[in-house]
Scaffold this active site. Structure first.
Site, PDB file in Angstrom:
ATOM      1  N   TRP A 274      15.332  12.473 -43.939  1.00 48.15           N
ATOM      2  CA  TRP A 274      15.409  11.485 -45.005  1.00 48.15           C
ATOM      3  C   TRP A 274      16.875  11.034 -45.155  1.00 48.15           C
ATOM      4  CZ3 TRP A 274      18.144  11.874 -49.681  1.00 48.15           C
ATOM      5  CH2 TRP A 274      17.972  10.765 -50.531  1.00 48.15           C
TER       6      TRP A 274
ATOM      7  N   ASP B 293      16.671   4.970 -47.171  1.00 51.05           N
ATOM      8  CA  ASP B 293      17.157   5.025 -48.556  1.00 51.05           C
ATOM      9  C   ASP B 293      18.669   5.169 -48.593  1.00 51.05           C
ATOM     10  OD1 ASP B 293      14.886   4.635 -49.991  1.00 51.05           O
ATOM     11  OD2 ASP B 293      14.422   6.751 -50.278  1.00 51.05           O
TER      12      ASP B 293
ATOM     13  N   LYS C  29       6.413  -4.510 -51.592  1.00 54.98           N
ATOM     14  CA  LYS C  29       7.027  -3.342 -50.930  1.00 54.98           C
ATOM     15  C   LYS C  29       5.998  -2.220 -51.005  1.00 54.98           C
ATOM     16  CE  LYS C  29      11.056  -0.264 -51.394  1.00 54.98           C
ATOM     17  NZ  LYS C  29      12.274  -0.041 -52.210  1.00 54.98           N
TER      18      LYS C  29
ATOM     19  N   ASP D 149       5.147   1.414 -50.418  1.00 51.10           N
ATOM     20  CA  ASP D 149       5.890   2.666 -50.242  1.00 51.10           C
ATOM     21  C   ASP D 149       4.934   3.828 -49.974  1.00 51.10           C
ATOM     22  OD1 ASP D 149       8.066   4.358 -50.252  1.00 51.10           O
ATOM     23  OD2 ASP D 149       8.768   3.808 -52.248  1.00 51.10           O
TER      24      ASP D 149
ATOM     25  N   CYS E 125       7.558   0.876 -46.357  1.00 49.66           N
ATOM     26  CA  CYS E 125       8.618   1.793 -46.767  1.00 49.66           C
ATOM     27  C   CYS E 125       7.990   3.172 -46.842  1.00 49.66           C
ATOM     28  CB  CYS E 125       9.114   1.351 -48.153  1.00 49.66           C
ATOM     29  SG  CYS E 125      10.299   2.475 -48.917  1.00 49.66           S
TER      30      CYS E 125
ATOM     31  N   ASP F 194      10.887  -2.791 -58.511  1.00 47.97           N
ATOM     32  CA  ASP F 194      10.534  -1.545 -57.808  1.00 47.97           C
ATOM     33  C   ASP F 194       9.707  -0.634 -58.712  1.00 47.97           C
ATOM     34  OD1 ASP F 194      11.140   1.060 -56.115  1.00 47.97           O
ATOM     35  OD2 ASP F 194      11.904  -0.609 -54.919  1.00 47.97           O
TER      36      ASP F 194
ATOM     37  N   ASP G 279       0.846  -1.189   0.000  1.00 51.35           N
ATOM     38  CA  ASP G 279       0.000   0.000   0.000  1.00 51.35           C
ATOM     39  C   ASP G 279       0.890   1.252   0.000  1.00 51.35           C
ATOM     40  OD1 ASP G 279      -1.664   2.072   0.485  1.00 51.35           O
ATOM     41  OD2 ASP G 279      -2.704   1.162   2.180  1.00 51.35           O
TER      42      ASP G 279
HETATM   43  C1  DGJ Z   1      11.466   5.361 -52.092  1.00 50.69           C
HETATM   44  C2  DGJ Z   1      12.011   4.051 -51.621  1.00 50.69           C
HETATM   45  O1  DGJ Z   1      12.587   4.186 -50.358  1.00 50.69           O
HETATM   46  C3  DGJ Z   1      13.001   3.529 -52.638  1.00 50.69           C
HETATM   47  O2  DGJ Z   1      13.583   2.352 -52.164  1.00 50.69           O
HETATM   48  C4  DGJ Z   1      12.277   3.309 -53.930  1.00 50.69           C
HETATM   49  O3  DGJ Z   1      11.314   2.294 -53.772  1.00 50.69           O
HETATM   50  C5  DGJ Z   1      11.629   4.601 -54.388  1.00 50.69           C
HETATM   51  N1  DGJ Z   1      10.808   5.187 -53.371  1.00 50.69           N
HETATM   52  C6  DGJ Z   1      10.794   4.370 -55.621  1.00 50.69           C
HETATM   53  O4  DGJ Z   1      10.086   5.466 -55.993  1.00 50.69           O
END
Ligand code: DGJ
Length: 736
Positions: A208, A557, A485, A487, A535, A375, A49
């Site tokens: 980025w 990236d 993938k 994105d 992604c 891609d 407590d």
């Molecule tokens: C951003 C991604 O991180 C890349 O690997 C690739 O897929 C591009 N876009 C494609 O536009």
């Protein structure tokens, strides 16, 4: 485990790693303790407590409730900081007096409707639900707490049980005080009335191509805030915040952390008051989210995962890794070995064709690659990034045999076939936009701001969600696509839905996330055998929300090996290696122009889901041999790196070196790297951790080391000549 005292005055959540004690002080729910375990059994919990601690929160100098450790600080009742809940009512004021009403334990861990969340650890899991109510407006808050694998999951359901609408402006997922422990070091200004040691705040700052760099600084004496207003968790800040004792290291010291299971805009902050605690919170960003709660309606906040570690930042990471590996998401791929992949993006960019993809796949197959990923650039007239997002039909000029024909040819090589999508986007130059110019996020009469020449679909709309689901189902059924993938390459602007009424416009960002989660649930449910990787311009949406639907994320990236040491090191604060895509790319590196050895690029990539991002035909024979050896090594160690314990040994942020270690009961994989070569280098040592001291570990040359020696005496880090060198050492624990 959960203990409720018979008078329902205090509630004790406890397990082997922490205790969390809440107290009903005459209707005000206080958080009296969050820290090291105070109990291990119900009997011990019953003896615990903490009401005596109430004396350390005397009435403020002016206000009865000032600087109390509220579990849910609200507005206008004596808390003068940012609130966890704020509801503006019909009378025009925002007073919210949440009073404790009831407590219940429900079996299991109920899922959060429409939102990703951690699943229950086992059938004995239980959830504490505490109900609070504002008697004047009828706002009810049900707080939910579940312990999973040594972590605490917390969210809140706000229901309008009144007769008039309410507007929610603040709805944090978690808020809790963290103690400033008395000492002599901190608070040198004397601005606070107590002598706290202070706390360090830790978060993952980035941009980025340089995501998630740990920042650690004194929390100071005010409010320390991190946030995203971008409609994505973002490259700039991750939805993670921690407070740590200034003396905490990787292996020792106290850390309190919060991570949000959410992929949109968020805010997290540490507020320092004139009280012996700092106030930590995380949730939706009040700047970007509002919600109109009509009578009878409920709002569910995203889930926050709280971690307390007495074993420093490493202990914190172990808890998050174990939780996210084992209890987040529903993909069967979570527990499978992930295929070594090759992606054509840096090899061809938009200039792809069936011929080129097959040439890359053929060469890659010889090196041991298992999955060919095509891609961006395969659909519509997508010859550059100015057009065609939304027109998800294969371009026959580039792919004369269509996706089906290409997938069959890749399969015939003995490889899986995977495909890139960016389903949330729409190019102004696309058939989709020409047919549905109102389908993007926009505000009538204002410019539609483009990012990478594209707009964002209004995923809050059901018709748009239905389009996305149908499109994904159509394409994924049209060929043998075994990997996706997913994105998302820009942040939100004009983030308003044209179909919502004015009073609800500010709901758009959250409705977008709910819509996206619906799409992801339906698509991943329909194709459970497909491996999904998320992604967002690399790692711009690397969060537990996305990981729920897709068990891996493209980490960044930036594929340069030296940069990747930092990015993967920082990402590992919260997320396991099984969540991180890590690829070898060509040199000079496309992001920084650096030339690093193939061996180093590969050994760094062993620290995640291994892959390649290049045209193998461009490699020298020597590099091809090295790449094949690295791929073979990736296959040997991938079960260890995916499931083993991960330890950060030497930080690349503070030294010329980096070292990390994966270990399980049988094996240890050690990576060490040196950024710049030094003349007359005297090998530094790396000290392993978490091994069995008495066990013998054998390296690949048959040399034996005791666990104690590896941890206490260390291993010399010897490097080949030249910059950017690395080594990996694989040790096997001897059974005898
Ligand atoms: C951003 C991604 O991180 C890349 O690997 C690739 O897929 C591009 N876009 C494609 O536009």
């Amino acid at each position: 485990m959960i203990y409720i005292d018979p008078s329902k005055q205090w509630f004790h959540l406890y397990c082997e790693t922490f205790s969390y004690v809440l107290y009903n002080a005459d209707g005000t729910l206080l958080n009296l303790y969050w820290g090291a375990p105070l109990a291990h059994t119900a009997e011990e919990a019953a003896r615990c407590d903490l009401s005596y601690l109430l004396s350390s929160f005397p009435s403020g100098s002016s206000f009865e409730l000032e600087n109390r450790p509220f579990e849910v600080p609200a507005v206008g009742t004596g808390w003068f900081g940012d609130p966890a809940v704020r509801a503006v009512n019909e009378a025009g004021d925002d007073l919210t007096q949440l009073t404790f009403e009831s407590a219940a334990i429900v079996p299991g861990k109920p899922a959060l409707p429409g939102l990703p969340s951690v699943s229950a650890e086992n059938e004995t899991a239980e959830t504490l639900e505490l109900t609070l109510r504002d008697s004047l407006t009828g706002l009810q808050a049900v707080l939910s707490y579940t312990i999973t694998a040594g972590t605490l999951e917390r969210h809140m359901v706000l229901t309008n049980n009144g007769t008039a609408p309410l507007t929610l402006t603040h709805m944090a997922s978690a808020s809790a005080p963290v103690p400033f422990k008395t000492g002599t070091a901190g608070n040198p200004s004397g601005a606070l009335s107590f002598a706290g040691e202070g706390l360090d705040v830790i978060h993952l700052r980035g941009a980025w191509a340089r995501e998630r760099r740990p920042v650690r600084t004194s929390v100071g004496l005010s409010t320390y805030k991190i946030e995203s207003q971008r409609g994505a968790s973002g490259h700039e800040e991750n939805p993670f915040i921690a407070l740590a004792a200034p003396t905490a290291t990787e292996t020792s010291g106290e850390v309190w952390a919060m991570n949000l299971v959410y992929s949109g805009s968020f805010a997290a902050e540490a507020q320092v008051k004139d009280a012996p605690f700092a106030y930590l919170s995380i949730g939706l960003n009040p700047m970007t989210h509002r919600w109109c709660l009509a009578p009878g309606e409920s709002f569910v906040t995203p889930e926050a995962v709280l971690v307390y570690s007495a074993e420093g930042l490493g202990g914190m990471s172990h808890l998050y890794h174990k939780l996210y590996r084992n209890y987040l998401g529903h993909s069967p791929w979570r527990f499978r070995e992930r295929p070594v992949l090759i992606n054509n993006w840096e090899a061809t960019y938009f200039n792809l064709s069936e011929e080129k993809i097959l040439a890359i796949a053929g060469e890659a197959k010889k090196l041991g690659v298992e999955l060919m990923v095509m891609d961006d650039g395969w659909f519509g007239n997508r010859f550059d990034d100015h057009r065609a997002l939304g027109d998800w039909v294969e371009n026959r000029e580039k792919l004369p045999n269509g996706l089906k024909g290409l997938a069959e040819k890749v399969n015939a090589l003995g490889m899986m076939f995977g495909l890139w999508f960016e389903p949330e986007m729409i190019s102004p130059d696309s058939d989709l936009y020409r047919a549905h110019p109102d389908w993007c996020l926009h505000v009538n009469g204002r410019r539609r701001t483009e990012g990478r020449n594209q707009l964002i679909l209004d995923v809050s709309r059901k018709d748009v969600q239905d389009f996305m689901i149908a499109m994904m189902k159509r394409v994924l059924s049209s060929a043998n696509i075994q990997y996706v993938k997913w994105d998302m390459n820009r942040n939100m602007t004009e983030a308003f839905s044209s179909v919502l009424p004015a009073a609800q416009k500010m709901e758009t960002q959250h409705r977008y996330m709910l819509g996206l989660y619906r799409v992801l649930q339906e698509v991943t449910d329909a194709f459970p055998e497909v491996l999904f990787e998320s992604c967002s311009g690399g790692g711009g949406r690397f969060d537990a929300g996305m990981l729920y639907y897709m068990p891996q994320t493209w980490t960044s990236d930036d594929t340069d090996a030296v940069e990747r040491l930092k990015i993967q090191y920082g990402t590992s604060y919260v997320y396991p290696a099984s969540a991180m895509g890590a690829h070898i790319s060509i040199v000079p590196n496309h992001q920084v122009g650096r030339v690093t050895p193939m061996k180093t690029r590969g050994e760094v990539a062993l620290g995640g889901n291994f892959g390649l991002e290049l045209d193998p035909a461009q490699l020298s024979e020597e590099d091809k041999k090295e790449a094949a050896a690295l791929i073979a090594r990736a296959k040997t160690v991938r079960s260890l790196t995916a499931n083993g314990r991960f330890d950060r040994l030497i930080s690349p942020f503070v030294s010329n070196y980096c070292a990390w270690q994966f270990s399980d009961d049988d094996r240890v994989l050690l990576l060490f790297a040196q950024v710049l070569a030094q003349p007359n280098y005297i090998p530094q040592r790396v000290y392993l951790t978490g091994l069995y001291p008495a066990a013998l570990y054998e390296d690949e040359d048959g040399r034996l080391y005791s666990g104690a020696a590896l941890m206490q005496a260390g291993l010399p880090m010897e490097f080949a000549r030249g910059d950017y060198q690395s080594r990996t050492i694989l040790l096997t624990k001897r059974k005898d």
